[in-house]
Design a protein around this motif. Sequence first.
Motif, PDB file in Angstrom:
ATOM      1  N   GLN A   1       0.828  -1.202   0.000  1.00  9.97           N
ATOM      2  CA  GLN A   1       0.000   0.000   0.000  1.00  9.97           C
ATOM      3  C   GLN A   1       0.866   1.257   0.000  1.00  9.97           C
ATOM      4  N   GLY A   2       1.929   1.268   0.798  1.00  4.24           N
ATOM      5  CA  GLY A   2       2.838   2.422   0.810  1.00  4.24           C
ATOM      6  C   GLY A   2       3.564   2.588  -0.506  1.00  4.24           C
ATOM      7  N   ASP A   3       4.020   1.475  -1.092  1.00  5.11           N
ATOM      8  CA  ASP A   3       4.697   1.546  -2.398  1.00  5.11           C
ATOM      9  C   ASP A   3       3.755   2.079  -3.477  1.00  5.11           C
ATOM     10  N   CYS A   4       2.491   1.700  -3.406  1.00  3.44           N
ATOM     11  CA  CYS A   4       1.514   2.159  -4.388  1.00  3.44           C
ATOM     12  C   CYS A   4       1.298   3.660  -4.276  1.00  3.44           C
ATOM     13  N   LEU A   5       1.191   4.181  -3.065  1.00  2.00           N
ATOM     14  CA  LEU A   5       1.006   5.624  -2.879  1.00  2.00           C
ATOM     15  C   LEU A   5       2.206   6.405  -3.413  1.00  2.00           C
ATOM     16  N   ALA A   6       3.411   5.896  -3.175  1.00  2.00           N
ATOM     17  CA  ALA A   6       4.611   6.579  -3.661  1.00  2.00           C
ATOM     18  C   ALA A   6       4.668   6.583  -5.182  1.00  2.00           C
ATOM     19  N   ALA A   7       4.355   5.442  -5.815  1.00  2.02           N
ATOM     20  CA  ALA A   7       4.415   5.343  -7.271  1.00  2.02           C
ATOM     21  C   ALA A   7       3.343   6.208  -7.930  1.00  2.02           C
ATOM     22  N   VAL A   8       2.138   6.208  -7.381  1.00  2.00           N
ATOM     23  CA  VAL A   8       1.062   7.025  -7.947  1.00  2.00           C
ATOM     24  C   VAL A   8       1.364   8.507  -7.760  1.00  2.00           C
ATOM     25  N   GLY A   9       1.982   8.874  -6.660  1.00  2.19           N
ATOM     26  CA  GLY A   9       2.369  10.273  -6.450  1.00  2.19           C
ATOM     27  C   GLY A   9       3.386  10.752  -7.472  1.00  2.19           C
ATOM     28  N   GLN A  10       4.344   9.884  -7.824  1.00  2.00           N
ATOM     29  CA  GLN A  10       5.324  10.251  -8.852  1.00  2.00           C
ATOM     30  C   GLN A  10       4.643  10.433 -10.202  1.00  2.00           C
ATOM     31  N   LEU A  11       3.678   9.594 -10.503  1.00  2.95           N
ATOM     32  CA  LEU A  11       2.947   9.716 -11.766  1.00  2.95           C
ATOM     33  C   LEU A  11       2.145  11.020 -11.794  1.00  2.95           C
ATOM     34  N   ALA A  12       1.581  11.406 -10.667  1.00  2.00           N
ATOM     35  CA  ALA A  12       0.852  12.676 -10.604  1.00  2.00           C
ATOM     36  C   ALA A  12       1.785  13.855 -10.863  1.00  2.00           C
ATOM     37  N   ILE A  13       3.016  13.768 -10.363  1.00  2.27           N
ATOM     38  CA  ILE A  13       3.993  14.833 -10.610  1.00  2.27           C
ATOM     39  C   ILE A  13       4.316  14.915 -12.095  1.00  2.27           C
ATOM     40  N   ASP A  14       4.422  13.772 -12.770  1.00  2.00           N
ATOM     41  CA  ASP A  14       4.658  13.784 -14.218  1.00  2.00           C
ATOM     42  C   ASP A  14       3.570  14.547 -14.958  1.00  2.00           C
ATOM     43  N   MET A  15       2.353  14.507 -14.438  1.00  2.74           N
ATOM     44  CA  MET A  15       1.227  15.184 -15.079  1.00  2.74           C
ATOM     45  C   MET A  15       1.081  16.634 -14.641  1.00  2.74           C
ATOM     46  N   GLY A  16       1.999  17.103 -13.785  1.00  2.00           N
ATOM     47  CA  GLY A  16       1.899  18.475 -13.299  1.00  2.00           C
ATOM     48  C   GLY A  16       0.961  18.636 -12.122  1.00  2.00           C
ATOM     49  N   ARG A  17       0.611  17.529 -11.488  1.00  5.70           N
ATOM     50  CA  ARG A  17      -0.268  17.578 -10.325  1.00  5.70           C
ATOM     51  C   ARG A  17       0.538  17.504  -9.042  1.00  5.70           C
ATOM     52  N   ARG A  18      -0.136  17.785  -7.929  1.00  4.68           N
ATOM     53  CA  ARG A  18       0.493  17.570  -6.620  1.00  4.68           C
ATOM     54  C   ARG A  18       0.455  16.075  -6.293  1.00  4.68           C
ATOM     55  N   PRO A  19       1.480  15.560  -5.612  1.00 14.21           N
ATOM     56  CA  PRO A  19       1.526  14.105  -5.369  1.00 14.21           C
ATOM     57  C   PRO A  19       0.440  13.605  -4.431  1.00 14.21           C
ATOM     58  N   ASN A  20      -0.162  14.496  -3.639  1.00 15.91           N
ATOM     59  CA  ASN A  20      -1.190  14.054  -2.692  1.00 15.91           C
ATOM     60  C   ASN A  20      -2.591  14.074  -3.291  1.00 15.91           C
ATOM     61  N   MET A  21      -2.701  14.446  -4.578  1.00 15.14           N
ATOM     62  CA  MET A  21      -4.005  14.416  -5.225  1.00 15.14           C
ATOM     63  C   MET A  21      -4.410  12.974  -5.517  1.00 15.14           C
ATOM     64  N   PRO A  22      -5.685  12.632  -5.335  1.00 15.35           N
ATOM     65  CA  PRO A  22      -6.119  11.242  -5.594  1.00 15.35           C
ATOM     66  C   PRO A  22      -6.001  10.906  -7.077  1.00 15.35           C
ATOM     67  N   LEU A  23      -5.596   9.695  -7.355  1.00 20.49           N
ATOM     68  CA  LEU A  23      -5.431   9.241  -8.736  1.00 20.49           C
ATOM     69  C   LEU A  23      -5.593   7.734  -8.763  1.00 20.49           C
ATOM     70  N   HIS A  24      -6.477   7.273  -9.630  1.00 19.82           N
ATOM     71  CA  HIS A  24      -6.677   5.835  -9.805  1.00 19.82           C
ATOM     72  C   HIS A  24      -6.386   5.481 -11.253  1.00 19.82           C
ATOM     73  N   LEU A  25      -5.593   4.449 -11.444  1.00 17.67           N
ATOM     74  CA  LEU A  25      -5.174   4.046 -12.779  1.00 17.67           C
ATOM     75  C   LEU A  25      -6.179   3.055 -13.342  1.00 17.67           C
ATOM     76  N   HIS A  26      -6.748   3.425 -14.474  1.00 15.90           N
ATOM     77  CA  HIS A  26      -7.693   2.541 -15.148  1.00 15.90           C
ATOM     78  C   HIS A  26      -6.926   1.769 -16.205  1.00 15.90           C
TER      79      HIS A  26
END
Length: 490
Positions: free
Chosen positions: A247-272
Amino acid sequence: MLKMYKTWPFSSGACVALLLGTGPVYAAGFGPADPLRQLDSVPPTAANHMVDTAPGADGCAGNSRVDLTLLEIVSGALCHNPKTQEAWADVKVQAAQVGVSKAAYLPTLNGTLGETKDSSTSRGSSSDPFVVQSNSHYQSAALTLNWVLYDFGARSASVDYAQSKLASALAGQNTALQQVFASTVKDYYAALVAQKDQQATQEIEANAKQVLDAATLRVSHGVAAVSDQLQAQTAYLQASFNRNKAQGDCLAAVGQLAIDMGRRPNMPLHLHDSSDLATPDMTSTDSVDELLKTAQQRHPSLVAARADLDAARANVRMVSAQGRPTISFVGHYNYDNQPQSSGVGQQYLDDTVRDRSVAIQVNIPIFEGFTRTYQVRGAEAQVEGKEASLSDAELQVASSVWSDYQSLQVGTQNVRTSQQIYDSAQQAFDAAQARYAKGVTGIVEVITTQTALANAQQQKISAFADWQNARIQLASSLGSLDLGSLYPAL
């Protein structure tokens, strides 16, 4: 004597527009925005073009959705990543330089207006006393036209140089897009693996809980030793530990992906994830020789290196031509109505002077102190450097294609093998559970097969993500990465 001056210089851009008979749109306070239509000839940002031409992509339309596909994530990264914006700005700079080089073919017209107020008082000596006061107000105006008619190739070489630099900037923009694209896809699959690992650890924890409940029931009925329950409890706690870590690894990886999109890492994001874990079909893959040939022709880094080499060669011609004669047409008009006086103590009389001249001017550089010689030698040395850079880029691209091609071949085999391993592990775990329920086997076999199933499930997810990432990285090495490559036929 007190004099006050006011001058109003004409805009040379406005004069050129009048000569051309055009009516360009003017930017506020800066003259014509783009009279030679150089920026119009450059396509819009490749990021926007890729997004606009991709069906269902709306990464630039909004940046607040939570449930996103890979296509939408990549589109958002291309639109909002600072590297792509910087690359587009560089293209606009080089397009403007092409306009500067082409503007050298046009005449230049400079104008000056002057308005002067003159107040003077003249006093004579004691032997010839006089006092003369004069207050005058006069204007002056001048126009100078200069048009280079022939320069032995200096301007054409300058245009070639600027156009080559623009081609290099466009290829550099494509390179930046490819890098952002590939990096975002890599982070996407890393986040997707982490997300699926989290789901897998939850399933593994549930299986471990079932095994623990079965062991507890057997111990309570006196048909199994208490050690079975303790071993099952240990396996369950280990599964809970792995689930928390995933669960912690998933939050870290999704946060990095949000940064790639110009978002803040704490914004919710679900990968479809629209793809399944079917075995990929590689029968249509070209041979490595064909891939290497394709990369040599279309990779953006090689396109940029060739454009830089062309620019360096054009620079040699431009520097050489700058030391040759120029033939120019020169026109001059001057108007001045400053009052004149015939002598000291005499009244100022109105006087108007108009001066017109037209000439053909030949400028011949005779001796520049060997400056031109060394400038040409320096430009030729730059050509040698660009040739070496092109050779190095060709080797780097070939190395990347070869490495990524082999990674894709290995990844394809690993996907197939991992599926077989998972199917076998699932069958072994189901059989062990059934045998334990009947009292035929012990808890050790159940826990062993459960652990093997957990490892096989994670290995299957990782292998498929590695294959997808290797496919994208190979497309990037070929210079053919676009949004359409995200949806290959499996």
